[in-house]
Design an enzyme around this catalytic site. Structure first.
Site, mmCIF file in Angstrom:
data_model
loop_
_atom_site.group_PDB
_atom_site.id
_atom_site.type_symbol
_atom_site.label_atom_id
_atom_site.label_comp_id
_atom_site.label_asym_id
_atom_site.label_seq_id
_atom_site.Cartn_x
_atom_site.Cartn_y
_atom_site.Cartn_z
ATOM 1 N N ASP A 8 30.168 46.271 47.555
ATOM 2 C CA ASP A 8 31.613 46.044 47.525
ATOM 3 C C ASP A 8 31.895 44.722 48.229
ATOM 4 O O ASP A 8 31.574 44.565 49.411
ATOM 5 C CB ASP A 8 32.324 47.214 48.233
ATOM 6 C CG ASP A 8 33.845 47.112 48.135
ATOM 7 O OD1 ASP A 8 34.366 46.016 47.869
ATOM 8 O OD2 ASP A 8 34.509 48.133 48.360
ATOM 9 N N ASP A 103 34.887 43.932 41.902
ATOM 10 C CA ASP A 103 34.107 43.597 43.104
ATOM 11 C C ASP A 103 33.229 44.744 43.600
ATOM 12 O O ASP A 103 32.707 44.689 44.693
ATOM 13 C CB ASP A 103 35.036 43.114 44.225
ATOM 14 C CG ASP A 103 35.625 44.247 45.047
ATOM 15 O OD1 ASP A 103 35.951 45.296 44.465
ATOM 16 O OD2 ASP A 103 35.739 44.069 46.264
ATOM 17 N N GLU A 104 33.080 45.772 42.767
ATOM 18 C CA GLU A 104 32.412 46.971 43.256
ATOM 19 C C GLU A 104 31.501 47.543 42.171
ATOM 20 O O GLU A 104 31.915 47.658 41.024
ATOM 21 C CB GLU A 104 33.508 47.997 43.563
ATOM 22 C CG GLU A 104 33.234 48.938 44.676
ATOM 23 C CD GLU A 104 34.408 49.896 44.834
ATOM 24 O OE1 GLU A 104 34.165 51.093 44.872
ATOM 25 O OE2 GLU A 104 35.562 49.431 44.884
HETATM 26 P P1 TTP Z 1 38.923 46.434 47.373
HETATM 27 O O1 TTP Z 1 37.431 46.341 47.319
HETATM 28 O O2 TTP Z 1 39.558 47.765 47.537
HETATM 29 O O3 TTP Z 1 39.475 45.519 48.561
HETATM 30 P P2 TTP Z 1 38.965 44.121 49.070
HETATM 31 O O4 TTP Z 1 37.722 43.690 48.364
HETATM 32 O O5 TTP Z 1 40.099 43.153 48.972
HETATM 33 O O6 TTP Z 1 38.688 44.379 50.597
HETATM 34 P P3 TTP Z 1 37.462 45.197 51.270
HETATM 35 O O7 TTP Z 1 36.569 45.645 50.159
HETATM 36 O O8 TTP Z 1 36.826 44.195 52.188
HETATM 37 O O9 TTP Z 1 38.109 46.317 51.996
HETATM 38 O O10 TTP Z 1 39.549 45.802 46.068
HETATM 39 C C1 TTP Z 1 38.974 44.692 45.399
HETATM 40 C C2 TTP Z 1 40.053 43.774 44.848
HETATM 41 O O11 TTP Z 1 40.930 44.498 43.995
HETATM 42 C C3 TTP Z 1 40.929 43.166 45.916
HETATM 43 O O12 TTP Z 1 40.385 41.966 46.456
HETATM 44 C C4 TTP Z 1 42.224 42.955 45.196
HETATM 45 C C5 TTP Z 1 42.275 44.032 44.151
HETATM 46 N N1 TTP Z 1 43.192 45.112 44.583
HETATM 47 C C6 TTP Z 1 44.517 45.085 44.144
HETATM 48 O O13 TTP Z 1 44.902 44.204 43.378
HETATM 49 N N2 TTP Z 1 45.372 46.078 44.560
HETATM 50 C C7 TTP Z 1 44.971 47.082 45.410
HETATM 51 O O14 TTP Z 1 45.795 47.943 45.774
HETATM 52 C C8 TTP Z 1 43.601 47.097 45.846
HETATM 53 C C9 TTP Z 1 43.119 48.187 46.785
HETATM 54 C C10 TTP Z 1 42.756 46.105 45.410
HETATM 55 MG MG MG Z 2 36.072 44.956 48.167
#
Ligand code: TTP
Ligand code: MG
Length: 356
Positions: A8, A103-104
């Site tokens: 992630d 991203d995951e």
């Molecule tokens: P996440 O992996 O949930 O969040 P992140 O990568 O920004 O932060 P971290 O993993 O370090 O906690 O989500 C990945 C991407 O998806 C995030 O960069 C932006 C998008 N996203 C949204 O557009 N809306 C949301 O509510 C969430 C949770 C994520």
């Molecule tokens: Mg993330």
């Protein structure tokens, strides 16, 4: 026993924006709509999170929490392209990849021979390559199944790794809060709390029947998850469309001679990698990739008109590489070469025969 990695990326959209605009580095940064237009935050960097800013929060509320918050408009095409680059790195280790979002992803590396088959070393290598090649950090979880791998990737976030070995599961799981279980939202967590359940250890004390009585069809799954058991396979729809190798050089290659000298080892590696994938694939194109020192990049590909074994020609790759470099004639940080493949399931025997 399977070896699963969950990857992630850290504050993904925000990290890409900061990478591409380093003046943002030490500021609290949010990606999303602006506060005056009823915008919402997609994500923010960890600096902004320290102020309480979160994904899905209204931008108006975020500025109240963090008055100096810098807003950046999202660039989805860029995130998609970075995501593709991350997956290219994954595919050096396995074809069993299940993306959950840009991203995951889950990776099943049970059969991977790299890093002496150590999933931990594979995860570390993936993290290092993403950092080196894409200048981003990703967190990794390594575990015997998807449920635990996802929990693990969150454990030492950001820029962290956490490993749950099969023999660790028994000790790890009892103290795990139930709200860490995917599918246990606010409502279920409150219901559990009313029953005196806050950890997986508490859950383990309930029989399968009790769990089904309280939580319906989710009960059996809770029974398994609270014991760290999760047999869901890593699901992939993916067929390989290309195979490539690339190398980032410690020192930029300054001229065409240096570039051409570096091609043979790449070509040899490509041949080796090709021989390792299923031999049902046919090659339709050859291509090269050049990333210049300023991080701009170009790819050049060419159709193979004849039979598909024809791609195995170093002189043809050298010619293609020269042409790609000539587009900018600047020092080079990375070279890649590869082949585009045809789906083995769609191989049309008639078409193949007509080539001869
Ligand atoms: P996440 O992996 O949930 O969040 P992140 O990568 O920004 O932060 P971290 O993993 O370090 O906690 O989500 C990945 C991407 O998806 C995030 O960069 C932006 C998008 N996203 C949204 O557009 N809306 C949301 O509510 C969430 C949770 C994520
Ligand atoms: Mg993330």
């Amino acid at each position: 026993m399977r070896k699963i990695i969950h990857i992630d990326a850290d504050s993904f959209y925000a990290s890409v924006e900061i990478r591409d605009n380093p003046s943002l580095r030490h500021l609290p940064v949010a990606v999303g709509g602006s506060p005056d237009k009823r915008g919402v935050i997609a994500t923010c960097n960890y600096n902004a999170r320290a102020f309480g800013v979160r994904s899905a929060m209204s931008s108006a509320k975020a500025v109240l929490l963090c008055p100096d918050l810098v807003f950046v408009r999202p660039r989805f095409e860029v995130y998609r392209s970075v995501s593709k680059d991350i997956h290219t790195i994954f595919r050096d280790y396995t074809d069993l990849i299940e993306p959950l979002s840009l991203d995951e992803a889950y990776l099943d590396v049970s059969e991977c021979k790299a890093c002496k088959g150590s999933a931990t070393l594979i995860a570390e290598e993936i993290r290092a390559r993403v950092r080196q090649d894409l200048r981003l950090t990703v967190s990794a979880g390594v575990a015997p199944n998807k449920f635990l791998a996802k929990i693990a990737s969150d454990w030492n976030k950001p820029d962290g790794i956490f490993v749950i070995r099969p023999q660790d599961v028994k000790d790890f799981i009892p103290q795990l809060p139930v709200r860490k279980i995917n599918g246990v939202g606010k409502v279920t967590a409150a219901k559990m709390e009313a029953l005196g359940i806050t950890t997986c250890g508490d859950l383990q004390r309930l029989s399968k029947d009790d769990l089904e009585r309280h939580f319906g069809s989710y009960g059996e799954r809770l029974y398994n998850l609270s014991r760290g058991v999760d047999n869901r396979p890593v699901q992939t729809e993916w067929v390989r469309k290309s195979l490539s190798v690339e190398h980032t050089y410690d020192h930029d290659l300054q001229n065409l001679d240096a570039i051409l000298d570096s091609c043979e080892p790449l070509f040899e590696e490509l041949l080796e990698r090709f021989n390792r994938i299923s031999d049902a694939y046919l090659v339709s194109k050859r291509f090269v990739k050049v990333k210049f020192a300023d991080f701009t990049q170009t790819t050049l590909e060419e159709l193979l008109p004849g039979y598909s074994g024809q791609w195995r020609s170093l002189p043809d790759y050298l010619r293609l590489m020269s042409a790609a470099w000539a587009r900018q004639k600047k020092p080079v940080r990375l070279l890649g070469m590869g082949v585009r493949l045809r789906d083995p399931k769609n191989n049309n025997l008639g078409e193949q025969l007509s080539l001869f």
